[in-house]
Design a protein around this motif. Structure first.
Motif, mmCIF file in Angstrom:
data_model
loop_
_atom_site.group_PDB
_atom_site.id
_atom_site.type_symbol
_atom_site.label_atom_id
_atom_site.label_comp_id
_atom_site.label_asym_id
_atom_site.label_seq_id
_atom_site.Cartn_x
_atom_site.Cartn_y
_atom_site.Cartn_z
ATOM 1 N N TYR A 8 0.836 -1.200 0.000
ATOM 2 C CA TYR A 8 0.000 0.000 0.000
ATOM 3 C C TYR A 8 0.870 1.249 0.000
ATOM 4 O O TYR A 8 0.677 2.158 -0.803
ATOM 5 C CB TYR A 8 -0.935 -0.018 1.212
ATOM 6 C CG TYR A 8 -1.902 1.147 1.250
ATOM 7 C CD1 TYR A 8 -3.163 1.039 0.682
ATOM 8 C CD2 TYR A 8 -1.553 2.349 1.860
ATOM 9 C CE1 TYR A 8 -4.059 2.101 0.714
ATOM 10 C CE2 TYR A 8 -2.438 3.412 1.892
ATOM 11 C CZ TYR A 8 -3.692 3.282 1.319
ATOM 12 O OH TYR A 8 -4.560 4.338 1.346
ATOM 13 N N GLN A 9 1.834 1.305 0.911
ATOM 14 C CA GLN A 9 2.700 2.477 1.021
ATOM 15 C C GLN A 9 3.534 2.691 -0.238
ATOM 16 O O GLN A 9 3.803 3.827 -0.622
ATOM 17 C CB GLN A 9 3.627 2.346 2.227
ATOM 18 C CG GLN A 9 2.916 2.419 3.554
ATOM 19 C CD GLN A 9 3.819 1.975 4.703
ATOM 20 O OE1 GLN A 9 4.683 1.118 4.538
ATOM 21 N NE2 GLN A 9 3.595 2.561 5.867
ATOM 22 N N VAL A 12 -0.025 3.493 -3.185
ATOM 23 C CA VAL A 12 -1.151 4.422 -3.113
ATOM 24 C C VAL A 12 -0.738 5.879 -2.863
ATOM 25 O O VAL A 12 -1.192 6.775 -3.589
ATOM 26 C CB VAL A 12 -2.207 3.937 -2.107
ATOM 27 C CG1 VAL A 12 -3.295 4.966 -1.900
ATOM 28 C CG2 VAL A 12 -2.805 2.610 -2.598
ATOM 29 N N VAL A 70 -4.889 -0.965 -7.991
ATOM 30 C CA VAL A 70 -5.491 -1.067 -6.658
ATOM 31 C C VAL A 70 -6.505 -2.202 -6.626
ATOM 32 O O VAL A 70 -6.512 -3.026 -5.709
ATOM 33 C CB VAL A 70 -6.140 0.278 -6.248
ATOM 34 C CG1 VAL A 70 -7.026 0.114 -5.031
ATOM 35 C CG2 VAL A 70 -5.060 1.318 -5.974
ATOM 36 N N ALA A 74 -6.079 -5.652 -4.424
ATOM 37 C CA ALA A 74 -7.037 -5.831 -3.325
ATOM 38 C C ALA A 74 -8.006 -6.983 -3.583
ATOM 39 O O ALA A 74 -8.763 -7.363 -2.688
ATOM 40 C CB ALA A 74 -7.818 -4.533 -3.103
ATOM 41 N N PRO A 107 -5.358 0.085 3.482
ATOM 42 C CA PRO A 107 -4.057 -0.580 3.412
ATOM 43 C C PRO A 107 -4.168 -2.090 3.640
ATOM 44 O O PRO A 107 -3.486 -2.876 2.964
ATOM 45 C CB PRO A 107 -3.241 0.090 4.523
ATOM 46 C CG PRO A 107 -3.859 1.444 4.673
ATOM 47 C CD PRO A 107 -5.325 1.233 4.409
ATOM 48 N N ILE A 110 -4.749 -4.240 0.573
ATOM 49 C CA ILE A 110 -3.667 -4.358 -0.419
ATOM 50 C C ILE A 110 -2.436 -5.034 0.175
ATOM 51 O O ILE A 110 -1.783 -5.838 -0.486
ATOM 52 C CB ILE A 110 -3.300 -2.976 -0.985
ATOM 53 C CG1 ILE A 110 -4.474 -2.422 -1.797
ATOM 54 C CG2 ILE A 110 -2.040 -3.040 -1.840
ATOM 55 C CD1 ILE A 110 -4.275 -1.016 -2.307
ATOM 56 N N ASP A 111 -2.116 -4.699 1.419
ATOM 57 C CA ASP A 111 -0.920 -5.274 2.047
ATOM 58 C C ASP A 111 -1.018 -6.788 2.094
ATOM 59 O O ASP A 111 -2.096 -7.349 2.294
ATOM 60 C CB ASP A 111 -0.729 -4.697 3.453
ATOM 61 C CG ASP A 111 -0.274 -3.248 3.414
ATOM 62 O OD1 ASP A 111 0.171 -2.780 2.341
ATOM 63 O OD2 ASP A 111 -0.377 -2.566 4.452
#
Length: 169
Positions: A8-9, A12, A70, A74, A107, A110-111
């Motif tokens: 995510y970091q 996004v 994304v 996800a 997050p 996605i993480d």
């Protein structure tokens, strides 16, 4: 001590910033056209080279890559946006819709997708990636390529934008 960078970091915040900066650059393009009495379609249909997509398509693809990245990471269906924008204002709406979708994903959704298998079926071939490969070698480079090309089309047309405009935030 810094923490490891999550999927995510890694994705996004940077892509969101790029789309917000693209929105600001497009606003400068619209203002440039208005101030100089230039038909906006001259910019929206401009190309760097005849075999490249025009500005409007560059923005559409940058948005599609961001929302598709994304969604796939996800595990969601990729939202379908019609490619029917013909004005700067309509491109702004597309960017905002893309950002709204991206912001709707947490997050945690996605993480952990680093090893997830992502399969893309293209007209000429099928590509298979791990989530991390998909993010770092396909999605992020594509978002930046198309955002950069849109920026360059405006800059080439005389819109007063610089590196700070591209970098945003």
């Amino acid at each position: 001590m810094t923490q490891p960078l999550s999927m995510y970091q890694a994705f996004v915040p940077g892509v969101s910033n790029t789309l917000q900066a693209l929105s600001q650059v497009l606003a400068k393009g619209a203002a440039h056209c208005e101030a100089r009495k230039i038909d906006p379609s001259a910019f929206l249909q401009s190309r760097l080279f005849p075999d490249m997509f025009p500005l409007v398509k560059q923005v559409q693809i940058a948005c599609d890559m961001a929302k598709g990245g994304v969604a796939r990471l996800a595990g969601f269906d990729n939202p379908k946006f019609d490619d029917n924008e013909t004005t700067f204002a309509e491109l702004q709406v597309r960017i905002e819709r893309t950002l709204a979708f991206i912001r709707s994903v947490s997050p945690e959704q996605i993480d952990g997708s680093e090893g997830k298998v992502i399969t893309l079926t293209l007209p000429s071939r099928t590509l298979e990636f791990t989530g991390q490969q998909y993010l770092t070698t396909f999605v992020i480079p594509n978002v930046y390529f198309h955002a950069t090309t849109a920026y360059n089309l405006l800059r080439q047309g005389g819109v007063e934008v610089g590196k700070r405009d591209f970098l945003g935030g």
